[in-house]
Design a protein around this motif. Sequence first.
Motif, PDB file in Angstrom:
ATOM      1  N   UNK A   1       0.804  -1.220   0.000  1.00  0.00           N
ATOM      2  CA  UNK A   1       0.000   0.000   0.000  1.00  0.00           C
ATOM      3  C   UNK A   1       0.841   1.277   0.000  1.00  0.00           C
ATOM      4  N   UNK A   2       0.186   2.387  -0.309  1.00  0.00           N
ATOM      5  CA  UNK A   2       0.799   3.702  -0.114  1.00  0.00           C
ATOM      6  C   UNK A   2       0.712   4.048   1.370  1.00  0.00           C
ATOM      7  N   UNK A   3       1.418   5.095   1.768  1.00  0.00           N
ATOM      8  CA  UNK A   3       1.325   5.533   3.159  1.00  0.00           C
ATOM      9  C   UNK A   3      -0.085   6.010   3.482  1.00  0.00           C
ATOM     10  N   UNK A   4      -0.713   6.685   2.536  1.00  0.00           N
ATOM     11  CA  UNK A   4      -2.064   7.180   2.770  1.00  0.00           C
ATOM     12  C   UNK A   4      -3.031   6.016   2.999  1.00  0.00           C
ATOM     13  N   UNK A   5      -2.897   4.956   2.216  1.00  0.00           N
ATOM     14  CA  UNK A   5      -3.771   3.796   2.382  1.00  0.00           C
ATOM     15  C   UNK A   5      -3.539   3.116   3.727  1.00  0.00           C
ATOM     16  N   UNK A   6      -2.275   3.031   4.145  1.00  0.00           N
ATOM     17  CA  UNK A   6      -1.972   2.391   5.414  1.00  0.00           C
ATOM     18  C   UNK A   6      -2.482   3.235   6.585  1.00  0.00           C
ATOM     19  N   UNK A   7      -2.295   4.548   6.500  1.00  0.00           N
ATOM     20  CA  UNK A   7      -2.751   5.426   7.582  1.00  0.00           C
ATOM     21  C   UNK A   7      -4.272   5.457   7.693  1.00  0.00           C
ATOM     22  N   UNK A   8      -4.952   5.270   6.578  1.00  0.00           N
ATOM     23  CA  UNK A   8      -6.411   5.262   6.608  1.00  0.00           C
ATOM     24  C   UNK A   8      -6.931   4.145   7.504  1.00  0.00           C
TER      25      UNK A   8
ATOM     26  N   UNK B   1       5.198  -1.098   9.348  1.00  0.00           N
ATOM     27  CA  UNK B   1       5.039  -0.085   8.300  1.00  0.00           C
ATOM     28  C   UNK B   1       5.600  -0.663   7.008  1.00  0.00           C
ATOM     29  N   UNK B   2       4.717  -1.089   6.131  1.00  0.00           N
ATOM     30  CA  UNK B   2       5.154  -1.661   4.847  1.00  0.00           C
ATOM     31  C   UNK B   2       4.732  -0.778   3.684  1.00  0.00           C
ATOM     32  N   UNK B   3       4.584   0.526   3.936  1.00  0.00           N
ATOM     33  CA  UNK B   3       4.120   1.446   2.899  1.00  0.00           C
ATOM     34  C   UNK B   3       5.197   1.692   1.839  1.00  0.00           C
TER      35      UNK B   3
END
Length: 423
Positions: free
Chosen positions: A386-393, A403-405
């Motif tokens: 995922x992107x960081x935005x997708x992971x943070x969501x 953290x695998x962004x």
Amino acid sequence: MSDDAKGMAPSRRQFLTGAAAAGAGAMAAGASRAAAPDPLITEVQDWASGLGDGVDVTPYGLPIEYESDVVRRNVEWLTADTISSINFTPIHALDGTITPQGCAFERHHSGAIELRKEDYRLMINGLVDTPLVFTYADLERFPRENRVYFCECAANSGMEWAGAQLNGAQFTHGMIHNMEYSGVPLRTLLEEAGVSPAGKWVYVEGADASSNGRSIPLEKAMDDVLVAFKANGEALRKEHGYPVRLVVPGWEGNLWIKWLRRVEVMDQPVESREETSKYTDTLANGISRKWTWEMDAKSVITSPSPQAPVTHGKGPLVITGLAWSGRGAISGVDVSLDGGKTWQQARLAAPGADKALTRFYLDINWDGAEMLLQSRARDTSGYVQPTKAQLREVRGLNSIYHNNAIQTWWVKANGEAENVEVS
């Protein structure tokens, strides 16, 4: 960006033929004028004028001094003391997938201990028919296996949750190594002791002063976990748990207990510090997830990167990196030169292996334009990094672990690179 910069395969033969005609000095600039004779070719050098070292100079081979910068590094402010700390594999300077033991990352809770093979003991106790104690010599007599697996700290990339922070692939993603382990399946030893039907978990504990211990479901313990005493063909290094460590494929590194001394079969988890206040994932609402053992698919471009800038100027450029997944094998990696707007499929150096690092390459002809480099891994379970935005969501901003962004490197026109966030 031009089509060439976006990854159209260049004609390396044409480029290098022209460069050779122009001389080595002109190659970087791609000039066509003749150059002066190269004294490294036309003159006899010191290394060809006398004798070199004999075979008895270094009984245990060491890296040559010209590679002295390829070392593990730590971040001084990360912990109060290096005795309970971590250092980082120089992934930006390596190629292939196997990590040399001498530069494979370390994580200690009370320092690396010295334990002789002759003094080693491993106890299997708890809900078993016959409690057993094994010496090192005992372990060597069991049928063994050789398996290549990655070991990744759950906190790898953890400092990047809130934004770009550390400027180098070694520091953002270097809490990982990939080695060939030789050892005995834990299943073999548990079967030797005889597991009670009431047994559902094992508690594994190390011999160091921290008594670092974790609970592991019996199902995993009976699957692919190894009691390992060799790595990359030789004895484990002291910092990697000599003489015996646990290998828990695909799961977070804190479970890979070093200096393994005890495996207790239990009917429930221990809920130790390392699985409650630590190695849990705090969500935005303050509730923490636990038992998040598996390491999801992840990748990073190791070159170009902040510690591995482009130094040769325009022309053929090899973009390379690593991908891995704790849920299976890597099935593909995509690379973006424009911050995720467009993607190209990278070339895998070899088919992805189960729970092991995979090397990928993308060969482009760089026109000198700025790039926002990203890589995106896919695994055999169908998972996409995922992107960081997708992971943070899903996870919010409170996490440290898992953290695998997608990581972004901003490659500038001068070839230097910087850690930035494009989420």
